[in-house]
Scaffold this motif. Structure first.
Motif, PDB file in Angstrom:
ATOM      1  N   VAL A  38       0.855  -1.192   0.000  1.00 54.67           N
ATOM      2  CA  VAL A  38       0.000   0.000   0.000  1.00 54.67           C
ATOM      3  C   VAL A  38       0.894   1.246   0.000  1.00 54.67           C
ATOM      4  CG1 VAL A  38      -1.906  -1.182   1.143  1.00 54.67           C
ATOM      5  CG2 VAL A  38      -0.182   0.004   2.528  1.00 54.67           C
ATOM      6  N   TYR A  73      -6.544   0.509  -2.352  1.00 55.89           N
ATOM      7  CA  TYR A  73      -5.545   1.272  -1.604  1.00 55.89           C
ATOM      8  C   TYR A  73      -4.778   2.250  -2.503  1.00 55.89           C
ATOM      9  CZ  TYR A  73      -6.384  -2.350   1.909  1.00 55.89           C
ATOM     10  OH  TYR A  73      -6.966  -3.201   2.821  1.00 55.89           O
ATOM     11  N   ARG A 107      -5.478  -5.152  -3.939  1.00 58.91           N
ATOM     12  CA  ARG A 107      -4.597  -3.991  -3.807  1.00 58.91           C
ATOM     13  C   ARG A 107      -5.235  -2.702  -4.332  1.00 58.91           C
ATOM     14  NH1 ARG A 107       0.025  -5.872  -6.640  1.00 58.91           N
ATOM     15  NH2 ARG A 107      -1.013  -5.183  -8.527  1.00 58.91           N
TER      16      ARG A 107
END
Length: 529
Positions: free
Chosen positions: A452, A521, A518
């Protein structure tokens, strides 16, 4: 002695038949009344019936001017017609592309057009298949199974009056699977018809098939692994194929017991779901007759595999390969127990190299990109995409984007994928290594570690956790899991934060789609991979 001669003669006949796509025809003569396919709804088709349908379809295709080298798109769930159409293309010289029927109409239309399909076989319950073909003017024959689709011919009616005897001039067909890549449109993995078929045929005896074997297909047949290890295996070995349409853990276990299933392909998430069944449920279904469970497609946490071997016995065989081919790795249970976590030893024939980003070979124990040697003749190409074909190659080697290393005994260990590598402060972190530790915690059902954004380090490691039933998200549990990670991982790999989720996105192959985990983020930011 006579039995041995008969077996040898049958093997020779099957090898000859495999060269022109007529293996099913051999089994139709040897075992005409044996079930070839058992549908999720209980329909049973014998080898004689499947073979006759394949011959009728081959004649229908020719009536519509479809020739060897032309393509067919199959948009169909796990049902008998899937096998009949596959058997027909194998003897008609046709290139079949099974399509993921969960895609949108536009996505299905893209694949139909990209593979240049002249024929589409679609299932009536798939609402997107009709609208998809409306965008495909080059299709000359549309067949509907399981009901009516506007603009399609009824499958059963179309072949009802045709000759079901073996066609006299079979031509070997092939298949072209589409990659599920994380960026851009999927691409067809194209290779000419030929060599792999006879090589496949010789594998069935090694996997322990006999006249009492039963194959289960619990995953989607349109995916490369179930298609190869379940559908094509049952067709080649001449054993019944039991189809399951949708995953249900107890149904799968009950089917294994009631149908006396001996062979099946699973992926690790299926292992986890079976293992999570209550002990009293598992106790109701004996599994001692299972002889061969092949698995791959996604890394399997060692703790999960240990538990499966303890339950089913040392019958697990792991593979590492892709639609693109390559050397291929395998490892049986006995070997894996000596090298837990490995996917197998370096193959003897085609080479495999571990390279850094500059294309230099890396020493043992150092992770890098895994590059597989192309077979003589060049192997595969990405259909109509020479740029993509060349982008993943270094000389005569290609990569599927995986990262791993060889140990001192030449066993390969996977650590992640290039596209998933977390780069924190210039240090590469492979999230699969982190997941393999987190999943050992008693509360963790599954884990997807991602990078992140972090203003100073570029990226920071975050664990995204799916809890087992009976556990509730809390700050205390999050800290307990992170402390557990600190006990087994180097400090730079330990997640700096942890989020709980109620579900993790997965591909049809069972892989966690880490890019989708993912993505939230990184909204509004960019990340160079």
């Amino acid at each position: 002695m006579e039995d041995l001669q008969e077996r040898t003669s049958l093997e020779e006949t099957l090898n000859e038949a495999a060269a022109n796509g007529m293996t099913t025809a051999v089994w139709a003569k040897v075992r005409p009344d044996k079930p070839a396919v058992i549908d999720p709804n209980g329909r049973v088709k014998t080898f004689a019936e499947v073979n006759a349908a394949a011959n009728k379809l081959a004649r229908l295709f020719r009536q519509h001017g479809v020739k060897p080298g032309d393509a067919l798109a199959l948009v169909c769930s796990n049902r008998a017609e899937f096998v009949e159409v596959l058997a027909a293309t194998l003897r008609s010289g046709i290139r079949i592309t099974p399509v993921n029927w969960h895609l949108t109409a536009d996505e299905i239309a893209y694949i139909i057009k990209d593979c240049e399909a002249k024929i589409v076989v679609g299932e009536a319950r798939i609402a997107t298949v009709g609208p998809a073909t409306e965008q495909c003017p080059d299709v000359v024959l549309k067949l509907a199974v399981g009901g009516d689709i506007p603009g399609f011919q009824n499958y059963d009616a179309a072949i009802a009056d045709l000759d079901g005897s073996d066609i006299p001039d079979p031509v070997l067909g092939n298949q072209m699977m589409y990659t599920s890549g994380t960026t851009g449109r999927p691409k067809g993995v194209f290779r000419p018809a030929g060599g792999a078929v006879q090589q496949q045929q010789s594998m069935y005896a090694l996997r322990g098939y006999d006249e009492n074997s039963v194959q289960l297909c619990a995953g989607p047949a349109y995916h490369a692994a179930p298609l190869a290890f379940d559908v094509r295996a049952a067709m080649g070995a001449g054993v019944p194929l039991v189809f399951i349409d949708k995953w249900d853990s107890e149904l799968v276990l009950r089917t294994i017991t009631e149908q006396k299933v001996t062979h099946l392909h699973l992926v690790p998430i299926m292992f986890q779901r079976l293992l999570s069944l209550p002990d009293e449920v598992k106790a109701r279904y004996p599994v001692g007759h299972v002889k061969y469970i092949v698995h791959g497609a996604a890394p399997c946490p060692p703790e999960v595999k240990y538990a499966m071997i303890e339950w089913f016995g040392p019958v697990l065989s792991e593979y590492y390969a892709g639609s693109e081919g390559g050397a291929g790795f395998t490892i049986n249970s006995e070997e894996w127990l000596k090298k837990p976590g490995s996917v197998g030893k370096r193959p003897a024939v085609l080479q495999v190299r571990i390279l850094d980003e500059e294309g230099n070979d890396l020493p043992q124990g150092v992770p890098g990109g895994i590059y597989h040697q192309l077979p003589p003749g060049g192997g595969f190409t990405y259909y109509k995409d020479e740029a993509k074909t060349q982008a993943n190659r270094v000389g005569d080697f290609f990569t599927m984007g995986d990262v791993g290393y060889f140990d001192e005994d030449d066993y390969l260990f996977l650590t992640g994928r290039n596209a998933e590598t977390i780069i924190s402060g210039g240090v590469n972190i492979y999230p699969q290594e982190v997941d393999n530790e987190l999943i050992k915690h008693e509360a963790v059902a599954d884990s997807s570690t991602v990078g992140v954004p972090h203003d100073e380090w570029g990226e920071q490691v975050k664990a995204v956790i799916l809890l087992k039933p009976g556990y509730e998200p809390s700050e205390k549990l999050a800290e307990e899991i992170l402390q557990f990670a600190r006990e087994s991982l180097p400090s730079f790999k330990v997640p700096r934060s942890l989020d709980f989720v109620t579900d993790l996105p997965r591909s049809e192959a069972g892989k966690v789609q880490r890019n989708k985990v993912r993505a939230p983020y990184w909204e509004g930011r960019t990340r160079q991979i």
